[in-house]
Scaffold this motif. Structure first.
Motif, mmCIF file in Angstrom:
data_model
loop_
_atom_site.group_PDB
_atom_site.id
_atom_site.type_symbol
_atom_site.label_atom_id
_atom_site.label_comp_id
_atom_site.label_asym_id
_atom_site.label_seq_id
_atom_site.Cartn_x
_atom_site.Cartn_y
_atom_site.Cartn_z
ATOM 1 N N LEU A 192 -39.668 -4.540 56.116
ATOM 2 C CA LEU A 192 -40.863 -3.982 55.503
ATOM 3 C C LEU A 192 -41.227 -2.596 56.037
ATOM 4 O O LEU A 192 -42.149 -1.958 55.522
ATOM 5 C CB LEU A 192 -42.044 -4.928 55.708
ATOM 6 N N LYS A 193 -40.514 -2.153 57.044
ATOM 7 C CA LYS A 193 -40.799 -0.825 57.598
ATOM 8 C C LYS A 193 -40.637 0.235 56.519
ATOM 9 O O LYS A 193 -39.690 0.212 55.740
ATOM 10 C CB LYS A 193 -39.851 -0.530 58.753
ATOM 11 N N GLY A 194 -41.583 1.150 56.502
ATOM 12 C CA GLY A 194 -41.533 2.224 55.522
ATOM 13 C C GLY A 194 -42.358 1.962 54.280
ATOM 14 O O GLY A 194 -42.765 2.897 53.601
ATOM 15 N N LYS A 227 -42.901 -5.024 45.481
ATOM 16 C CA LYS A 227 -41.833 -5.653 44.705
ATOM 17 C C LYS A 227 -42.222 -7.093 44.375
ATOM 18 O O LYS A 227 -43.032 -7.692 45.096
ATOM 19 C CB LYS A 227 -40.537 -5.657 45.521
ATOM 20 N N PRO A 228 -41.645 -7.654 43.350
ATOM 21 C CA PRO A 228 -41.959 -9.055 43.028
ATOM 22 C C PRO A 228 -41.730 -9.991 44.214
ATOM 23 O O PRO A 228 -42.464 -10.975 44.377
ATOM 24 C CB PRO A 228 -41.009 -9.358 41.870
ATOM 25 N N GLU A 229 -40.751 -9.679 45.037
ATOM 26 C CA GLU A 229 -40.482 -10.533 46.194
ATOM 27 C C GLU A 229 -41.538 -10.434 47.289
ATOM 28 O O GLU A 229 -41.495 -11.174 48.269
ATOM 29 C CB GLU A 229 -39.096 -10.251 46.784
ATOM 30 N N ASP A 230 -42.476 -9.527 47.143
ATOM 31 C CA ASP A 230 -43.607 -9.447 48.071
ATOM 32 C C ASP A 230 -44.703 -10.445 47.694
ATOM 33 O O ASP A 230 -45.687 -10.591 48.422
ATOM 34 C CB ASP A 230 -44.204 -8.042 48.087
ATOM 35 N N VAL A 277 -51.340 -12.397 47.039
ATOM 36 C CA VAL A 277 -50.823 -11.139 46.497
ATOM 37 C C VAL A 277 -49.742 -11.495 45.485
ATOM 38 O O VAL A 277 -48.779 -12.191 45.820
ATOM 39 C CB VAL A 277 -50.248 -10.243 47.607
ATOM 40 N N THR A 278 -49.915 -11.022 44.263
ATOM 41 C CA THR A 278 -48.949 -11.284 43.212
ATOM 42 C C THR A 278 -48.463 -9.960 42.644
ATOM 43 O O THR A 278 -49.284 -9.138 42.211
ATOM 44 C CB THR A 278 -49.558 -12.138 42.094
#
Length: 122
Positions: free
Chosen positions: A63-65, A86-89, A118-119
């Motif tokens: 997740l850095k950046g 991103k969706p994967e978040d 968070v979606t």
């Protein structure tokens, strides 16, 4: 006792941004580190980021950046700025607090918030 309350979750399109906040109340002098974890459906909870009272921050390598954690001096509130989502978040994001940074990093925090959804979806 310490209470942690998260806010700022919601629905965002891919590529968008969100800012999460977590405010601590109660016996806050016992909190040396605060941070964020997340748990997606069907997955284990994972570390996102943390920050100590003195400003030392840690991030999950993946997740850095894109994610930035902040804490302003002795404020009892931390923020997580999430960019290029991103969706994967997509996950429930939990605030955590501990007198010990190492315990927080290991996911063994003494205090946890209720979580904020968070979606990331178009």
């Amino acid at each position: 006792q310490v209470q942690l309350v998260e806010s700022g979750g919601g629905l965002v399109q891919p590529g968008g941004s969100l800012r999460l906040s977590c405010t601590a109340s109660g016996v806050i002098f016992s909190i040396a580190a605060m941070g964020w974890f997340r748990q997606a459906p069907g997955k284990e909870r994972e570390f996102v980021a943390s920050i100590t009272y003195h400003g030392t921050s840690d991030y999950a390598d993946s997740l850095k950046g894109r994610f930035t954690i902040s804490r302003h001096g002795a404020d009892t509130t931390i923020h997580l700025q999430m960019n290029s989502l991103k969706p994967e978040d997509t996950a429930v994001y939990y605030c955590a607090g501990s007198p010990f940074r190492d315990r927080l990093l290991a996911g063994r925090s003494e205090y946890w918030g209720q979580g904020t959804q968070v979606t990331v979806s178009s």
